[in-house]
Scaffold this motif. Structure first.
Motif, PDB file in Angstrom:
ATOM      1  N   ALA A  52      31.936  54.237  45.989  1.00  0.00           N
ATOM      2  CA  ALA A  52      30.945  53.216  45.640  1.00  0.00           C
ATOM      3  C   ALA A  52      30.485  52.467  46.874  1.00  0.00           C
ATOM      4  CB  ALA A  52      31.551  52.230  44.646  1.00  0.00           C
ATOM      5  N   LEU A  53      29.267  51.951  46.780  1.00  0.00           N
ATOM      6  CA  LEU A  53      28.726  51.001  47.748  1.00  0.00           C
ATOM      7  C   LEU A  53      28.366  49.749  46.974  1.00  0.00           C
ATOM      8  CD1 LEU A  53      26.290  53.326  49.718  1.00  0.00           C
ATOM      9  CD2 LEU A  53      28.423  52.360  50.572  1.00  0.00           C
ATOM     10  N   VAL A  54      28.832  48.607  47.459  1.00  0.00           N
ATOM     11  CA  VAL A  54      28.574  47.347  46.763  1.00  0.00           C
ATOM     12  C   VAL A  54      28.146  46.274  47.765  1.00  0.00           C
ATOM     13  CG1 VAL A  54      30.132  47.850  44.840  1.00  0.00           C
ATOM     14  CG2 VAL A  54      31.004  46.683  46.845  1.00  0.00           C
ATOM     15  N   LYS A  55      27.606  45.178  47.239  1.00  0.00           N
ATOM     16  CA  LYS A  55      26.994  44.173  48.109  1.00  0.00           C
ATOM     17  C   LYS A  55      27.962  43.303  48.897  1.00  0.00           C
ATOM     18  CE  LYS A  55      26.449  40.570  44.657  1.00  0.00           C
ATOM     19  NZ  LYS A  55      25.536  39.620  44.079  1.00  0.00           N
ATOM     20  N   ASP A  56      29.191  43.117  48.405  1.00  0.00           N
ATOM     21  CA  ASP A  56      30.123  42.285  49.175  1.00  0.00           C
ATOM     22  C   ASP A  56      31.567  42.727  48.970  1.00  0.00           C
ATOM     23  OD1 ASP A  56      31.242  40.865  46.879  1.00  0.00           O
ATOM     24  OD2 ASP A  56      29.421  39.660  46.866  1.00  0.00           O
ATOM     25  N   ARG A  57      32.416  42.222  49.847  1.00  0.00           N
ATOM     26  CA  ARG A  57      33.828  42.615  49.865  1.00  0.00           C
ATOM     27  C   ARG A  57      34.543  42.247  48.566  1.00  0.00           C
ATOM     28  NH1 ARG A  57      38.732  40.449  51.320  1.00  0.00           N
ATOM     29  NH2 ARG A  57      40.148  41.829  52.407  1.00  0.00           N
ATOM     30  N   ASN A  58      34.297  41.052  48.071  1.00  0.00           N
ATOM     31  CA  ASN A  58      34.954  40.628  46.829  1.00  0.00           C
ATOM     32  C   ASN A  58      34.604  41.544  45.668  1.00  0.00           C
ATOM     33  OD1 ASN A  58      36.288  38.457  47.994  1.00  0.00           O
ATOM     34  ND2 ASN A  58      34.623  37.038  47.566  1.00  0.00           N
ATOM     35  N   LEU A  59      33.340  41.951  45.592  1.00  0.00           N
ATOM     36  CA  LEU A  59      32.927  42.862  44.530  1.00  0.00           C
ATOM     37  C   LEU A  59      33.618  44.218  44.679  1.00  0.00           C
ATOM     38  CD1 LEU A  59      31.217  43.428  42.055  1.00  0.00           C
ATOM     39  CD2 LEU A  59      29.315  43.981  43.579  1.00  0.00           C
ATOM     40  N   ALA A  60      33.782  44.692  45.898  1.00  0.00           N
ATOM     41  CA  ALA A  60      34.466  45.965  46.136  1.00  0.00           C
ATOM     42  C   ALA A  60      35.910  45.904  45.633  1.00  0.00           C
ATOM     43  CB  ALA A  60      34.437  46.314  47.620  1.00  0.00           C
ATOM     44  N   PHE A  61      36.598  44.820  45.939  1.00  0.00           N
ATOM     45  CA  PHE A  61      37.981  44.667  45.485  1.00  0.00           C
ATOM     46  C   PHE A  61      38.058  44.523  43.962  1.00  0.00           C
ATOM     47  CE2 PHE A  61      38.980  44.410  49.842  1.00  0.00           C
ATOM     48  CZ  PHE A  61      40.352  44.531  49.982  1.00  0.00           C
ATOM     49  N   THR A  62      37.134  43.773  43.397  1.00  0.00           N
ATOM     50  CA  THR A  62      37.110  43.602  41.942  1.00  0.00           C
ATOM     51  C   THR A  62      36.853  44.925  41.240  1.00  0.00           C
ATOM     52  OG1 THR A  62      36.361  41.320  42.159  1.00  0.00           O
ATOM     53  CG2 THR A  62      35.947  42.403  40.047  1.00  0.00           C
ATOM     54  N   LEU A  63      35.874  45.674  41.721  1.00  0.00           N
ATOM     55  CA  LEU A  63      35.548  46.975  41.144  1.00  0.00           C
ATOM     56  C   LEU A  63      36.755  47.910  41.197  1.00  0.00           C
ATOM     57  CD1 LEU A  63      33.344  48.954  40.080  1.00  0.00           C
ATOM     58  CD2 LEU A  63      32.944  49.548  42.467  1.00  0.00           C
ATOM     59  N   ALA A  64      37.420  47.942  42.329  1.00  0.00           N
ATOM     60  CA  ALA A  64      38.597  48.801  42.471  1.00  0.00           C
ATOM     61  C   ALA A  64      39.691  48.397  41.488  1.00  0.00           C
ATOM     62  CB  ALA A  64      39.116  48.748  43.902  1.00  0.00           C
ATOM     63  N   ARG A  65      39.990  47.131  41.416  1.00  0.00           N
ATOM     64  CA  ARG A  65      41.060  46.660  40.518  1.00  0.00           C
ATOM     65  C   ARG A  65      40.718  46.878  39.050  1.00  0.00           C
ATOM     66  NH1 ARG A  65      41.400  41.793  44.347  1.00  0.00           N
ATOM     67  NH2 ARG A  65      43.071  42.425  45.757  1.00  0.00           N
ATOM     68  N   GLN A  66      39.448  46.716  38.686  1.00  0.00           N
ATOM     69  CA  GLN A  66      39.035  46.949  37.301  1.00  0.00           C
ATOM     70  C   GLN A  66      39.202  48.408  36.898  1.00  0.00           C
ATOM     71  OE1 GLN A  66      35.018  45.423  37.162  1.00  0.00           O
ATOM     72  NE2 GLN A  66      35.718  43.412  36.499  1.00  0.00           N
ATOM     73  N   ASN A  67      39.282  49.284  37.880  1.00  0.00           N
ATOM     74  CA  ASN A  67      39.457  50.706  37.616  1.00  0.00           C
ATOM     75  C   ASN A  67      40.859  51.192  37.976  1.00  0.00           C
ATOM     76  OD1 ASN A  67      36.744  51.963  36.745  1.00  0.00           O
ATOM     77  ND2 ASN A  67      36.221  50.442  38.294  1.00  0.00           N
ATOM     78  N   ASP A  68      41.808  50.247  37.971  1.00  0.00           N
ATOM     79  CA  ASP A  68      43.234  50.533  38.192  1.00  0.00           C
ATOM     80  C   ASP A  68      43.547  51.119  39.561  1.00  0.00           C
ATOM     81  OD1 ASP A  68      43.861  49.582  35.619  1.00  0.00           O
ATOM     82  OD2 ASP A  68      43.354  51.528  34.750  1.00  0.00           O
ATOM     83  N   PHE A  69      42.776  50.722  40.565  1.00  0.00           N
ATOM     84  CA  PHE A  69      43.055  51.118  41.936  1.00  0.00           C
ATOM     85  C   PHE A  69      43.651  49.953  42.698  1.00  0.00           C
ATOM     86  CE2 PHE A  69      39.768  54.355  41.075  1.00  0.00           C
ATOM     87  CZ  PHE A  69      40.441  55.478  41.512  1.00  0.00           C
ATOM     88  N   ALA A  70      44.351  50.278  43.768  1.00  0.00           N
ATOM     89  CA  ALA A  70      44.925  49.274  44.661  1.00  0.00           C
ATOM     90  C   ALA A  70      44.125  49.296  45.951  1.00  0.00           C
ATOM     91  CB  ALA A  70      46.395  49.595  44.943  1.00  0.00           C
ATOM     92  N   PRO A  71      43.206  48.336  46.128  1.00  0.00           N
ATOM     93  CA  PRO A  71      42.350  48.344  47.315  1.00  0.00           C
ATOM     94  C   PRO A  71      43.040  47.759  48.539  1.00  0.00           C
ATOM     95  CG  PRO A  71      41.763  46.522  45.887  1.00  0.00           C
ATOM     96  CD  PRO A  71      42.828  47.293  45.172  1.00  0.00           C
ATOM     97  N   VAL A  72      42.724  48.354  49.692  1.00  0.00           N
ATOM     98  CA  VAL A  72      43.170  47.832  50.983  1.00  0.00           C
ATOM     99  C   VAL A  72      41.974  47.846  51.925  1.00  0.00           C
ATOM    100  CG1 VAL A  72      45.584  48.529  50.727  1.00  0.00           C
ATOM    101  CG2 VAL A  72      43.954  50.090  51.789  1.00  0.00           C
ATOM    102  N   THR A  73      41.997  46.973  52.914  1.00  0.00           N
ATOM    103  CA  THR A  73      40.897  46.873  53.872  1.00  0.00           C
ATOM    104  C   THR A  73      41.098  47.841  55.017  1.00  0.00           C
ATOM    105  OG1 THR A  73      40.605  44.541  53.341  1.00  0.00           O
ATOM    106  CG2 THR A  73      39.672  45.288  55.417  1.00  0.00           C
ATOM    107  N   VAL A  74      39.995  48.462  55.441  1.00  0.00           N
ATOM    108  CA  VAL A  74      39.976  49.329  56.622  1.00  0.00           C
ATOM    109  C   VAL A  74      38.913  48.775  57.554  1.00  0.00           C
ATOM    110  CG1 VAL A  74      39.466  51.634  57.484  1.00  0.00           C
ATOM    111  CG2 VAL A  74      40.657  51.355  55.333  1.00  0.00           C
ATOM    112  N   HIS A  75      39.197  48.759  58.834  1.00  0.00           N
ATOM    113  CA  HIS A  75      38.241  48.229  59.825  1.00  0.00           C
ATOM    114  C   HIS A  75      37.496  49.358  60.468  1.00  0.00           C
ATOM    115  CE1 HIS A  75      39.924  44.255  59.417  1.00  0.00           C
ATOM    116  NE2 HIS A  75      41.089  44.810  59.469  1.00  0.00           N
TER     117      HIS A  75
END
Length: 75
Positions: A52-75
């Protein structure tokens, strides 16, 4: 950017990576949808496939968690 993706079938692992993406590096058709934003965020599987591509970091984490994923940040 508005193409549905079934996150449940994406991978056996529940780990996904969130990273910033420069809009200038995206294809023209995607840039046209983004508008004036310079940076958006991508959610990737462990094998590198972009989910997925989303508009902000918080939305990316929320989307991942809503789909039972464990998100981590990559630089």
């Amino acid at each position: 950017m508005n193409t549905p993706f079934d996150f449940k079938d994406a991978d056996q692992s529940n780990l996904v990576y969130v990273r910033p993406v420069a809009v200038a590096d995206l294809p023209d058709d995607v840039r046209d949808e983004v508008g004036d934003t310079e940076t958006i965020y991508a959610v990737h599987r462990a094998d590198g496939e972009r989910l997925a591509l989303v508009k902000d970091r918080n939305l990316a984490f929320t989307l991942a968690r809503q789909n039972d994923f464990a998100p981590v940040t990559v630089h």
